[in-house]
Design a protein around this motif. Structure first.
Motif, PDB file in Angstrom:
ATOM      1  N   VAL A 389       0.850  -1.193   0.000  1.00 33.28           N
ATOM      2  CA  VAL A 389       0.000   0.000   0.000  1.00 33.28           C
ATOM      3  C   VAL A 389       0.881   1.236   0.000  1.00 33.28           C
ATOM      4  CG1 VAL A 389      -1.630   1.364   1.356  1.00 33.28           C
ATOM      5  CG2 VAL A 389      -1.962  -1.092   1.140  1.00 33.28           C
ATOM      6  N   THR A 390       0.598   2.167  -0.914  1.00 36.74           N
ATOM      7  CA  THR A 390       1.353   3.421  -0.959  1.00 36.74           C
ATOM      8  C   THR A 390       0.568   4.516  -0.248  1.00 36.74           C
ATOM      9  OG1 THR A 390       0.373   3.896  -3.121  1.00 36.74           O
ATOM     10  CG2 THR A 390       2.555   2.886  -3.102  1.00 36.74           C
ATOM     11  N   ASP A 391       1.240   5.238   0.614  1.00 38.37           N
ATOM     12  CA  ASP A 391       0.621   6.357   1.320  1.00 38.37           C
ATOM     13  C   ASP A 391       0.878   7.631   0.513  1.00 38.37           C
ATOM     14  OD1 ASP A 391      -0.386   8.184   3.042  1.00 38.37           O
ATOM     15  OD2 ASP A 391       1.086   7.875   4.640  1.00 38.37           O
ATOM     16  N   LEU A 392       0.022   7.877  -0.493  1.00 40.76           N
ATOM     17  CA  LEU A 392       0.225   9.043  -1.357  1.00 40.76           C
ATOM     18  C   LEU A 392      -0.045  10.351  -0.623  1.00 40.76           C
ATOM     19  CD1 LEU A 392      -1.188   7.809  -4.791  1.00 40.76           C
ATOM     20  CD2 LEU A 392       1.176   7.921  -4.011  1.00 40.76           C
ATOM     21  N   ASN A 393      -0.852  10.305   0.443  1.00 42.75           N
ATOM     22  CA  ASN A 393      -1.029  11.508   1.260  1.00 42.75           C
ATOM     23  C   ASN A 393       0.299  11.980   1.839  1.00 42.75           C
ATOM     24  OD1 ASN A 393      -3.987  12.407   1.754  1.00 42.75           O
ATOM     25  ND2 ASN A 393      -4.084  10.170   1.758  1.00 42.75           N
ATOM     26  N   SER A 394       1.139  11.027   2.239  1.00 43.61           N
ATOM     27  CA  SER A 394       2.434  11.398   2.807  1.00 43.61           C
ATOM     28  C   SER A 394       3.350  12.026   1.758  1.00 43.61           C
ATOM     29  CB  SER A 394       3.120  10.164   3.411  1.00 43.61           C
ATOM     30  OG  SER A 394       3.559   9.272   2.392  1.00 43.61           O
ATOM     31  N   VAL A 395       3.191  11.620   0.493  1.00 45.94           N
ATOM     32  CA  VAL A 395       3.975  12.207  -0.593  1.00 45.94           C
ATOM     33  C   VAL A 395       3.544  13.646  -0.826  1.00 45.94           C
ATOM     34  CG1 VAL A 395       4.555  12.047  -3.053  1.00 45.94           C
ATOM     35  CG2 VAL A 395       4.273   9.966  -1.695  1.00 45.94           C
ATOM     36  N   LEU A 396       2.236  13.877  -0.811  1.00 56.25           N
ATOM     37  CA  LEU A 396       1.692  15.205  -1.096  1.00 56.25           C
ATOM     38  C   LEU A 396       1.788  16.146   0.104  1.00 56.25           C
ATOM     39  CD1 LEU A 396      -1.422  13.984  -3.090  1.00 56.25           C
ATOM     40  CD2 LEU A 396       0.601  15.104  -4.035  1.00 56.25           C
ATOM     41  N   SER A 397       2.232  15.628   1.237  1.00 60.56           N
ATOM     42  CA  SER A 397       2.438  16.493   2.411  1.00 60.56           C
ATOM     43  C   SER A 397       3.820  16.271   3.019  1.00 60.56           C
ATOM     44  CB  SER A 397       1.350  16.217   3.459  1.00 60.56           C
ATOM     45  OG  SER A 397       1.383  14.861   3.871  1.00 60.56           O
ATOM     46  N   ASP A 398       4.752  15.797   2.209  1.00 57.86           N
ATOM     47  CA  ASP A 398       6.116  15.530   2.671  1.00 57.86           C
ATOM     48  C   ASP A 398       6.830  16.852   2.925  1.00 57.86           C
ATOM     49  OD1 ASP A 398       8.768  14.753   3.034  1.00 57.86           O
ATOM     50  OD2 ASP A 398       8.609  13.094   1.602  1.00 57.86           O
ATOM     51  N   PRO A 399       7.178  17.171   4.174  1.00 54.82           N
ATOM     52  CA  PRO A 399       7.812  18.473   4.486  1.00 54.82           C
ATOM     53  C   PRO A 399       9.163  18.679   3.816  1.00 54.82           C
ATOM     54  CG  PRO A 399       7.881  16.993   6.389  1.00 54.82           C
ATOM     55  CD  PRO A 399       7.000  16.345   5.375  1.00 54.82           C
ATOM     56  N   LYS A 400       9.752  17.594   3.311  1.00 52.01           N
ATOM     57  CA  LYS A 400      11.028  17.739   2.605  1.00 52.01           C
ATOM     58  C   LYS A 400      10.844  18.365   1.224  1.00 52.01           C
ATOM     59  CE  LYS A 400      12.991  13.610   4.815  1.00 52.01           C
ATOM     60  NZ  LYS A 400      13.479  12.223   4.576  1.00 52.01           N
ATOM     61  N   HIS A 401       9.612  18.342   0.712  1.00 46.24           N
ATOM     62  CA  HIS A 401       9.379  18.790  -0.665  1.00 46.24           C
ATOM     63  C   HIS A 401       8.328  19.884  -0.800  1.00 46.24           C
ATOM     64  CE1 HIS A 401      11.848  15.464  -2.118  1.00 46.24           C
ATOM     65  NE2 HIS A 401      11.206  14.684  -1.269  1.00 46.24           N
ATOM     66  N   TRP A 402       7.628  20.212   0.302  1.00 42.67           N
ATOM     67  CA  TRP A 402       6.590  21.250   0.238  1.00 42.67           C
ATOM     68  C   TRP A 402       6.852  22.283   1.330  1.00 42.67           C
ATOM     69  CZ3 TRP A 402       3.817  20.519  -4.065  1.00 42.67           C
ATOM     70  CH2 TRP A 402       3.724  19.231  -4.566  1.00 42.67           C
ATOM     71  N   ASP A 403       6.788  23.557   0.971  1.00 42.75           N
ATOM     72  CA  ASP A 403       7.100  24.635   1.925  1.00 42.75           C
ATOM     73  C   ASP A 403       6.090  24.702   3.063  1.00 42.75           C
ATOM     74  OD1 ASP A 403       9.321  25.364   0.440  1.00 42.75           O
ATOM     75  OD2 ASP A 403       8.204  26.809  -0.788  1.00 42.75           O
ATOM     76  N   THR A 404       4.808  24.567   2.740  1.00 48.93           N
ATOM     77  CA  THR A 404       3.762  24.617   3.767  1.00 48.93           C
ATOM     78  C   THR A 404       2.853  23.402   3.592  1.00 48.93           C
ATOM     79  OG1 THR A 404       2.404  26.012   2.313  1.00 48.93           O
ATOM     80  CG2 THR A 404       3.795  27.128   3.927  1.00 48.93           C
ATOM     81  N   PRO A 405       3.312  22.214   3.955  1.00 52.52           N
ATOM     82  CA  PRO A 405       2.556  20.979   3.667  1.00 52.52           C
ATOM     83  C   PRO A 405       1.204  20.897   4.346  1.00 52.52           C
ATOM     84  CG  PRO A 405       4.395  20.527   5.146  1.00 52.52           C
ATOM     85  CD  PRO A 405       4.571  21.924   4.657  1.00 52.52           C
ATOM     86  N   GLY A 406       1.057  21.521   5.510  1.00 53.02           N
ATOM     87  CA  GLY A 406      -0.197  21.412   6.248  1.00 53.02           C
ATOM     88  C   GLY A 406      -1.184  22.523   5.969  1.00 53.02           C
ATOM     89  N   GLU A 407      -0.870  23.430   5.045  1.00 49.02           N
ATOM     90  CA  GLU A 407      -1.740  24.573   4.748  1.00 49.02           C
ATOM     91  C   GLU A 407      -2.170  24.557   3.286  1.00 49.02           C
ATOM     92  OE1 GLU A 407       0.249  28.179   5.720  1.00 49.02           O
ATOM     93  OE2 GLU A 407       1.020  27.417   7.629  1.00 49.02           O
ATOM     94  N   PHE A 408      -3.306  25.186   3.016  1.00 49.53           N
ATOM     95  CA  PHE A 408      -3.727  25.385   1.630  1.00 49.53           C
ATOM     96  C   PHE A 408      -3.011  26.621   1.107  1.00 49.53           C
ATOM     97  CE2 PHE A 408      -6.541  27.192  -1.630  1.00 49.53           C
ATOM     98  CZ  PHE A 408      -6.617  26.108  -2.491  1.00 49.53           C
ATOM     99  N   ASN A 409      -2.029  26.413   0.247  1.00 48.46           N
ATOM    100  CA  ASN A 409      -1.180  27.511  -0.204  1.00 48.46           C
ATOM    101  C   ASN A 409      -0.770  27.308  -1.659  1.00 48.46           C
ATOM    102  OD1 ASN A 409       0.639  29.561  -0.566  1.00 48.46           O
ATOM    103  ND2 ASN A 409       2.160  28.796   0.895  1.00 48.46           N
ATOM    104  N   PRO A 410      -1.403  28.024  -2.603  1.00 47.95           N
ATOM    105  CA  PRO A 410      -1.061  27.881  -4.021  1.00 47.95           C
ATOM    106  C   PRO A 410       0.403  28.175  -4.334  1.00 47.95           C
ATOM    107  CG  PRO A 410      -3.131  29.068  -3.774  1.00 47.95           C
ATOM    108  CD  PRO A 410      -2.540  28.935  -2.402  1.00 47.95           C
TER     109      PRO A 410
END
Length: 493
Positions: A389-410
């Protein structure tokens, strides 16, 4: 007599003990994870259902590649961009298969695209990719059809005259209409009895797939076949939906023009005719009927939920909504009709759509895979047929690759100059050989529906309501909780 009963009781207990000892012995060869108990496995630690929260809890303690045991069956969890990439892309061949549960085999009979493996899957998917591409071409192609449906949705919203309403049903109907055009060549009335049965069948199967009865069926298939329950309803709905699809196939065969195919069924029937002399061919009416249901199941709920999230965010962040509108007005004015190619001229709007998909990925986990062959990955030796099972949510909120992973920020998709940037960590459609078949169609739908709606209306909360919940309803997908909004026509502002 006492001796016989002792044997009857001792044999199953002895079997359970041996199975548990075997589990403990094999556990050392798998990635780390919560300690499994007899019968329960790791459920005592994880809970009855895998969710983004439970997966985050597991990977935080045991790392980006770990093992959860359901009874004595291991499930490998891949989390974080680098680990998911290693699995889905670098080991794509080893992770080709889907796990086929007892219920999946009974319901789908190893037909179609979504629940098949091996030669059947490869041939059906290859055909699906080519056909979806062909359906996108020409003046009456997919983009034209999406624009038409977007205008219909704008009209449906206009009929609410700015009064509060729940948008989910209108959006879902619009998306299912598009898949109807792709599959059958025409739209159905939303009130059409047989079409509603098709959609009800898809919904029922989706709800059942995440129910406790599904688990019971897979552990005790020999017993559940004879017992009443929701599994019987799900199978009945499935048969009704297949009957509807087969009736449409029959109609197409009666009036088909092999020189001008108009939809998925037309292209498929032509391929069936071409493959008649091939003993290895998997093209059949049964595979076609199931492929049609696969298109509805994969394409309706996912895109519909994403659009619902998009409107919810526009209500929650009115400043972002206004900036999207002003960008479209500045670039095109009020008269220019926006097409999919125009996304390159609208970097902020494009970033907002991508951020909706990132911030609210609509699946609790990626669709499970099964090792089609032995897998050696990140120092671990995973046997053939192991569930992954792949946890794609963790990819899309990985703090190593997103500046504000927990916020809605375009701004996650914009550079310092405001240009749109493509990020390889953006994987809402999966990756590798099993990536979403309808990705291109979904991208076009999201962009064209979103821009048509945002140009036509200002979205806001009903009077008296101060906020809108961003907590998802977790099922097969993670859609918003039911909400109302007001669509105020821009023409009267």
């Amino acid at each position: 007599m006492v001796g016989i009963w002792n044997i009857v009781l001792t044999l199953p207990v002895g079997f359970l003990i041996l199975s548990y000892v075997k589990l403990l012995w094999t556990r050392s060869r798998y990635p780390p994870g919560p300690f499994p108990l007899p019968l329960l496995g790791s459920l005592w630690w994880v809970g009855l259902r895998l969710s983004p929260d439970s997966l985050a809890k597991i990977t935080k303690k045991y790392g980006s590649m770990c093992t959860v045991w359901i009874a004595h069956y291991p499930i490998i969890i891949l989390s974080g961009y680098q680990t998911v990439k290693e699995g889905l892309i670098n080991h794509s061949e080893e992770l080709l298969d889907r796990p086929l549960t007892h219920f999946a085999v009974e319901a789908f009979n190893r037909k179609g695209i979504g629940f098949t493996n091996g030669h059947i899957w490869k041939e059906q998917r290859r055909f699906g990719i080519v056909t979806m591409r062909n359906l996108g071409l020409g003046k009456q192609g997919m983009e034209y059809q999406i624009e038409e449906e977007a205008r219909r949705l704008v009209e449906a919203f206009s009929q609410k005259k700015g009064e509060p309403f729940v948008p989910s049903l209108l959006i879902s109907n619009a998306i299912s209409s598009l898949i109807s055009v792709v599959s059958f060549g025409y739209r159905f009335s939303y009130e059409d009895v047989m079409f509603r049965k098709l959609m009800d069948g898809v919904d029922t199967m989706a709800q059942f797939s995440v129910s406790f009865f599904h688990v019971l069926y897979d552990f005790f298939p020999w017993l559940m076949k004879y017992l009443p329950g929701p599994h019987k309803d799900a199978l009945t709905f499935m048969q009704e939906a297949l009957s509807f699809a087969k009736e449409e196939i029959k109609k197409h065969k009666e009036c088909q023009d092999p020189h001008e195919p108009q939809d998925f069924i037309d292209f498929y029937l032509i391929q069936m005719e071409k493959s008649k002399g091939d003993p290895k061919s998997t093209f059949s009416e049964d595979n076609l009927a199931q492929s049609i249901l696969d298109l509805f199941a994969a394409g309706t709920e996912t895109t519909s939920s994403t659009l619902q999230w998009a409107l919810l965010f526009m209500v929650a962040y009115p400043n972002i909504q206004e900036r999207v509108y002003k960008e479209m007005e500045y670039v095109f004015g009020s008269s220019h009709s926006i097409c999919y190619q125009d996304r390159k001229k609208l970097p902020y709007t494009n970033a907002v759509i991508h951020e909706v998909q990132r911030a609210k990925y609509i699946l609790p986990v990626g669709v499970p895979r099964r090792c089609s062959k032995e897998l050696k990955m990140l120092g671990f030796h995973i046997p053939k047929k192991t569930l992954v099972v792949t946890d794609l949510n963790s990819v899309l909120s990985d703090p190593k690759h997103w500046d504000t992973p927990g916020e809605f920020n375009p701004n996650n998709f914009l550079d310092k100059e405001g240009n749109f940037i493509t990020k390889e960590e953006f994987l809402p459609f999966g990756a590798g050989a099993r990536a979403c078949l309808g990705e291109q169609m979904a991208r076009m739908e999201l962009f064209l529906f979103f821009t048509h709606l945002l140009r036509a209306f200002k979205f806001q909360l009903p009077e008296g309501e101060k906020e809108i919940s961003q907590e998802p309803v977790i099922g097969l997908s993670m859609h918003p909780q039911p909400y109302k909004l007001c669509a105020i026509p821009r023409s009267i502002l």
